[in-house]
Every structure is written in C-alpha cells, then in structure tokens.
Motif scaffolding. Sequence first.
Motif, PDB file in Angstrom:
ATOM      1  N   VAL A 265      -1.925   1.624  14.163  1.00 18.24           N
ATOM      2  CA  VAL A 265      -2.730   2.673  14.809  1.00 18.24           C
ATOM      3  C   VAL A 265      -4.219   2.499  14.514  1.00 18.24           C
ATOM      4  CG1 VAL A 265      -0.859   4.357  14.861  1.00 18.24           C
ATOM      5  CG2 VAL A 265      -2.337   4.236  12.856  1.00 18.24           C
ATOM      6  N   SER A 266      -4.587   1.369  13.898  1.00 14.23           N
ATOM      7  CA  SER A 266      -5.988   1.114  13.567  1.00 14.23           C
ATOM      8  C   SER A 266      -6.590   0.097  14.526  1.00 14.23           C
ATOM      9  CB  SER A 266      -6.116   0.593  12.135  1.00 14.23           C
ATOM     10  OG  SER A 266      -5.588   1.523  11.212  1.00 14.23           O
ATOM     11  N   ALA A 267      -7.890   0.232  14.734  1.00 16.71           N
ATOM     12  CA  ALA A 267      -8.590  -0.712  15.609  1.00 16.71           C
ATOM     13  C   ALA A 267      -8.810  -2.044  14.909  1.00 16.71           C
ATOM     14  CB  ALA A 267      -9.927  -0.119  16.047  1.00 16.71           C
ATOM     15  N   THR A 268      -8.977  -2.004  13.596  1.00 19.48           N
ATOM     16  CA  THR A 268      -9.175  -3.228  12.814  1.00 19.48           C
ATOM     17  C   THR A 268      -8.048  -3.380  11.812  1.00 19.48           C
ATOM     18  OG1 THR A 268     -10.551  -2.014  11.207  1.00 19.48           O
ATOM     19  CG2 THR A 268     -11.681  -3.139  13.030  1.00 19.48           C
ATOM     20  N   HIS A 269      -7.682  -4.624  11.543  1.00 14.27           N
ATOM     21  CA  HIS A 269      -6.573  -4.896  10.632  1.00 14.27           C
ATOM     22  C   HIS A 269      -7.106  -5.661   9.425  1.00 14.27           C
ATOM     23  CE1 HIS A 269      -4.775  -5.113  14.855  1.00 14.27           C
ATOM     24  NE2 HIS A 269      -4.579  -3.892  14.397  1.00 14.27           N
ATOM     25  N   VAL A 270      -7.525  -4.896   8.440  1.00 16.23           N
ATOM     26  CA  VAL A 270      -8.102  -5.494   7.239  1.00 16.23           C
ATOM     27  C   VAL A 270      -7.402  -4.947   6.006  1.00 16.23           C
ATOM     28  CG1 VAL A 270     -10.370  -5.862   8.293  1.00 16.23           C
ATOM     29  CG2 VAL A 270      -9.894  -3.710   7.103  1.00 16.23           C
ATOM     30  N   ILE A 271      -7.557  -5.667   4.901  1.00 13.88           N
ATOM     31  CA  ILE A 271      -7.008  -5.245   3.620  1.00 13.88           C
ATOM     32  C   ILE A 271      -7.942  -5.739   2.531  1.00 13.88           C
ATOM     33  CG2 ILE A 271      -5.549  -7.324   3.406  1.00 13.88           C
ATOM     34  CD1 ILE A 271      -3.448  -5.530   2.019  1.00 13.88           C
ATOM     35  N   SER A 272      -8.155  -4.899   1.531  1.00 13.97           N
ATOM     36  CA  SER A 272      -9.048  -5.282   0.439  1.00 13.97           C
ATOM     37  C   SER A 272      -8.438  -6.426  -0.363  1.00 13.97           C
ATOM     38  CB  SER A 272      -9.317  -4.088  -0.475  1.00 13.97           C
ATOM     39  OG  SER A 272      -8.125  -3.709  -1.149  1.00 13.97           O
ATOM     40  N   TYR A 273      -9.282  -7.121  -1.090  1.00 14.05           N
ATOM     41  CA  TYR A 273      -8.808  -8.246  -1.916  1.00 14.05           C
ATOM     42  C   TYR A 273      -7.782  -7.767  -2.931  1.00 14.05           C
ATOM     43  CZ  TYR A 273      -9.080 -12.418  -4.924  1.00 14.05           C
ATOM     44  OH  TYR A 273      -8.791 -13.537  -5.653  1.00 14.05           O
ATOM     45  N   SER A 274      -8.092  -6.644  -3.609  1.00 10.84           N
ATOM     46  CA  SER A 274      -7.152  -6.105  -4.596  1.00 10.84           C
ATOM     47  C   SER A 274      -5.874  -5.612  -3.931  1.00 10.84           C
ATOM     48  CB  SER A 274      -7.807  -4.966  -5.388  1.00 10.84           C
ATOM     49  OG  SER A 274      -8.244  -3.939  -4.514  1.00 10.84           O
ATOM     50  N   GLY A 275      -6.011  -4.997  -2.728  1.00  7.85           N
ATOM     51  CA  GLY A 275      -4.831  -4.549  -1.993  1.00  7.85           C
ATOM     52  C   GLY A 275      -3.970  -5.708  -1.561  1.00  7.85           C
ATOM     53  N   CYS A 276      -4.608  -6.815  -1.201  1.00 12.17           N
ATOM     54  CA  CYS A 276      -3.885  -8.025  -0.799  1.00 12.17           C
ATOM     55  C   CYS A 276      -3.081  -8.584  -1.969  1.00 12.17           C
ATOM     56  CB  CYS A 276      -4.875  -9.057  -0.279  1.00 12.17           C
ATOM     57  SG  CYS A 276      -4.108 -10.464   0.566  1.00 12.17           S
TER      58      CYS A 276
END
Length: 312
Positions: free
Chosen positions: A85-96
Amino acid sequence: MMDNMSAITVFTLSGLNGTTNHRVTLFALTLLCYCVIWLLNVTIIVTIIMDKSLHEPMYILLCNLLINGLYGTAGFYPKFLIDLVSATHVISYSGCLLQGFVLHSYACADLSYLALIAYDRYVAICRPLVYHSVMTKQRMYVFVFFAWLIPLFLVSVSTITTSTSRLCGSHIPKIYCVNVLISQVACSASIASIVMPAFNYTFYFGHFILIVWSYVYLIRTCLTSKENWSKFMQTCLPHLFCLIIFVVCLLFDLLYMRFGSKQLSQSVQNFMAIEFLLIPPILNPLIYGFKLTQIRNRIIQCMCGKLHKTSV
C-alpha cells in the motif's frame, strides 16, 4: 569523506515493481493468507498446550515447529503488506539486517525441529523399549532450548559479520531482505562473511543428512511389521510431507538466489521467493491437524462442545 557503509542507510526493494495495477488484490490475498496462517497454527498450538495428554515429545516438538512458523512469517508479512500500500518500497539498513536475521533463523530452526521430530520417530519405532528413557520430558526441554538457541546464535554471528561489510549499492532485487543479498551489494567480501554462511549451510545440511538417515532406518524397520508400518503412516508420513515441502520450497529460493535467471517474470520470481513463507506455514498445521488422530479428535471435541453450548 564519508565512506560507503555510513552513506547507505536505506535499501530499495524492487520486487514489487510493475504490480501497481494489482496492489489491492495482492493486499487482500496476502492479508487473507496471513490470517489463515495465524488461525491454523494458533489452533494447533493452543490445542497442544491446553490438552495435557498431548504433552509428549512429538507434540511438544510440533508445537515449537508451528510457533517457529509464526515467528518466521512475522518477519515478512507485516512489512510486505505495508509495501503493497506504499508508493515506495524501501527498508532501513538496520531493518534489512533484522528481517534477514528473522528469516534465516526461522529456516534454520525449522530444520532443527524437523530433525528432532525425525529422531523422535526413529527412537519410538526402531527402539520402542528405550523410548521413554531416551525421550524424557526433561531431555526434550533441553532439545527445544538448543533448537532455538543454536540457530539464533549462528545467524546472529552471520548477521554481525554481514553488518561490518562496506556497501557499494542499495538495490535489493527482491521483496524482502536476506543476508545473501546484502553481501551481494558489499564492496568486497570479507573472510568472515564467507566462512560463517558456509559453516551454517554445512551445519544444517548435516541436519538434513540426519533426517535422511533416520528415515532410511524407519522405512527398513516398518517394512518388516504391519504394526510398525501403521505407526509410520500415522505419525511419520505427515512429518515426511512437511519435510519435503519445506526443503523443496527452501531449495527453490536458495538456488534461485544463487543461479536465478533474469528471464523469469517478476511474478514468478516473487512466488519463488515467498514459497517457504507461504506453503509450509499453511500446510504444516493442516497436515498434522488432519493426520494425527489425537490432535484431530481434540479439535473436533472442542468444536462440538462449542456448538452444543451455542445451541443450548
């Protein structure tokens, strides 16, 4: 000048590119699958915990196997639903790194429990006279403790070595993060980042060999006796199905990450990526719930009791 490792703090996940027109449908189906996974697994887990007659080694191991399934899927589905449901698909380094840790440790713990269940069935059928002295509850709790501890420790070390790598890219060509993909965007591979994954793969391949060895002896023993064959069909066949499903799904994903073809469509790539997070968590409770008589009867009794109270 800031180095690459400190400069890159966010990864881009490209697996959902091109799914804009189907996001609502994908979101609904994914949410439905995740709800089904929770419903099926929690039903079996609560049944085993509440029924003291099921507090036996095989059911204790099964309960932990299903809990591990919920743990693994929790590392993927919430983030995936947000991405849909997001326009961008990103993840933080720590989240990754955290997502990679959860998914890796889930896969490793699953193999640990499948190996323990195979050993439990081997002792129960091939050495029934010593079963109760070998598979005591105290020993079972020790097995369960280490089945959780060892994967968490090994994957922690692997994640720490991955986190020390300098990064030269921020593009993850998948719908979730795993350590292998983070290593692929590193500027150079350190010895530790090569040795630790190799050790982990070897260690858990040993689990697979143990399972195969157990089943070779199980099948040889069961073929000599109708009673043993009946036990095998009742308690070992569900485990064998679950093992085959998990290993095949995991191998598909691992082999694709190592040798995958860019010619495959993004939809096929995504399905191959989530097989081990979709099929085993749904089929494991279904197979065990329908095939293991004690669990099936207990669930039916609970359902009939609730229906009777409702009608009254």
